[in-house]
Design an enzyme around this catalytic site. Sequence first.
Site, mmCIF file in Angstrom:
data_model
loop_
_atom_site.group_PDB
_atom_site.id
_atom_site.type_symbol
_atom_site.label_atom_id
_atom_site.label_comp_id
_atom_site.label_asym_id
_atom_site.label_seq_id
_atom_site.Cartn_x
_atom_site.Cartn_y
_atom_site.Cartn_z
ATOM 1 N N SER A 369 0.843 -1.197 0.000
ATOM 2 C CA SER A 369 0.000 0.000 0.000
ATOM 3 C C SER A 369 0.876 1.243 0.000
ATOM 4 C CB SER A 369 -0.920 0.015 1.229
ATOM 5 O OG SER A 369 -1.536 1.269 1.387
ATOM 6 N N LYS A 463 -5.678 -18.388 15.025
ATOM 7 C CA LYS A 463 -6.646 -18.958 14.087
ATOM 8 C C LYS A 463 -6.023 -20.071 13.246
ATOM 9 C CE LYS A 463 -9.469 -14.807 13.846
ATOM 10 N NZ LYS A 463 -8.827 -14.201 15.027
ATOM 11 N N SER A 509 -6.448 -3.136 16.383
ATOM 12 C CA SER A 509 -5.896 -3.278 15.042
ATOM 13 C C SER A 509 -6.992 -3.095 14.010
ATOM 14 C CB SER A 509 -5.237 -4.657 14.882
ATOM 15 O OG SER A 509 -6.216 -5.677 14.985
ATOM 16 N N SER A 510 -6.586 -2.822 12.769
ATOM 17 C CA SER A 510 -7.561 -2.619 11.702
ATOM 18 C C SER A 510 -8.357 -3.894 11.497
ATOM 19 C CB SER A 510 -6.850 -2.226 10.403
ATOM 20 O OG SER A 510 -5.908 -3.209 10.031
#
Length: 698
Positions: A369, A463, A509-510
């Site tokens: 990005s 996860k 966090s995002s």
Amino acid sequence: MANLGGVQGGHHLPTSPVARRRYVIGRVLANSTGPSLSMRRAIRLAGVMTLDFLAITGALLFLLPILSPPPSASAMVFPPWTIALAGGAAVATQYLFGLYRRSWRFVSFADCAIMGVAVATGLLAGWSLIAFIEPAGFLTGNLPALALLHFCLSFLAMQLMRMARRALRKMRHVGFPRIARKTLAEGASRVILCGRAEWAASIIDMARVHPASPISICGILLPESDGPIVQLRGVPVLGVPSGLVTATALLEQRGMRPDGIVVCDDGINLSVRQVASLARQARDLQLKLTKVGDDWGQLIENSGAANDDTISTADLLGREELRFRDDSVVRQLAGETILVTGAGGTIGGELVWQLASFNPVKIVLLDHSEYNLYAIEKRIRDAFPQQKLAVALCNIRNSSEVCRVFDKHRPGIVYHAAALKHVPMVEANPCAGAHTNILGTKNIADAVCEFGTRAMVQVSTDKAVNPVGLMGATKRVGELYAQSLDLCGVDDPDAPRFMTVRFGNVLGSSGSVVPLFREQLLAGGPLTITHPEIERFFMTVSEAVQLILEGSTHALQEDTRRGRIFVLDMGTPVKIVDLANRMIRLYGLEPEVDIAIRFTGLRPGEKLFEELFDSCEAQIDSGIPGVFEAHSNSVPLPLITRAIELLAHEVAVGNEDAVRQITHNLITLPHHADVAANFVFDKDGGLKSTNLRMVEEA
């Protein structure tokens, strides 16, 4: 014309064409507007002082015959020139007092008070002059009453002149308030103001002065502390903030139903609870809610309600935030060039920030990005101007780009934080998830081997433990590949180290629940949760980064056994509904009273409970307080490499079913470590044993 290159009119012209052009334009503007503006100011000043002189002298001439009737009137009549001198002295004193530097257009209560002091001082000077010139006449008659009435009449006349000036200007630009309220400009919206009286008055003034105001104010809701005000600037006060429903119904009866409500969200006169209640009522009434902040109010007189900056994410943990030592980190990072992938993300950005505090030789910031890369570079350069930085706008999916970055900077340690981590997003886009989380990780790891990098630290997630969704499965494959590479160097002390750090959800966090809950709270709720029993392990971003640094430097310093995964001891998991309730209360609200909680159902790929260790892993002590190691069965490097090659082919052709099959088949292999070496992948991505028996998916 000959003077253009040298001196003209006593002024030296600049030699640069641009500077000369600016100089000439400035001289032209000064010559054309300067005298004219000064002349207008002088005429205005003379006019104002003349009017004040007439008011002062006229008031005295009016009062003298009234307060000094016959037969004593002759004793109190001063010569006209004496009265004129006294009026001039009064005006001159007012000028020195600064009265004529104030604009009539914006006359206010403060201006009126200052004017009263200036007029009193000026009249004192005038009467002193009369006493000096006509001492006999000064001491006869009703002097105290004359002086007091002279002040009152002079001040009233001067004040009325200024008020008339302001009224004429306002009527010329705005018109009469009552007419303006009845006319709705094209495209304008009717709104109700909700806030303190001073703020509402300023908004009304702004809306009326603007010739094409986008709002038409049809009512006001004031806090109870402002007292019983019926009307403000000609706009009706319809009650208190809690009466929005009643106010809307009343306006609708008058044919003036509002389109929205504008709220002064300053945290002083309206609490967070009131703002949340207004947001909920506005949503039910289908009114658009607009919040206008008041930074000065929050800075000087905050009400104590929580806001975005006062709530610490550590307050939401329900446990003490862990702190690690950093002496070993300093020793391991000294003299190193460090590369951080995903440097613009939440974890990557905090990682770069903490690394910069250790002052390594160079930090290479790698991100896909452009804006995130720009933002983190600016943040680090501002905070650590001495730190040498390099930026690499690079996509880790492209192995050629990755190799060019490694070849250019030759990093000694790589922190791999780049990943796709949003569970439903990866579940809906399996090829993209596998491309970044598996193939991208392989590209970074292969570059580490090729360019002689000392170590790679991979950021993973809980996860990846017994995963149900594809996001966790892709992260688990990344763990297995790093583990296989690390074990390949077990007999080579110079082989690069590949370490994995696994942790839970990072608060703030995002894409995490905290920013989502904060947004929903400020909108008046409800807070959305997938399931009432869902629970997660949580940690702060600072804890996550310290775990990464401590785990990796400990492994390098102590030369620990290869193929291990570092796991933070995050205590007991936290129910998301408990986190939501805690956050609501931190904002000064009451769950299910001010803010509702709604359950939406589990999303694709989402587990009800998270785990820190896989069923095939052994939990052992790491030697670092608060950190464990996970020892799991490995997958032979040729097998996992072959599987990832097949996966790359399926990703390239967009075969989502095959991508899912290969990924989920791969993560079952550590559960069959005793026969894992006998398994192969066929050309269709299926996992078979050497005797062609199919392996059941976990």
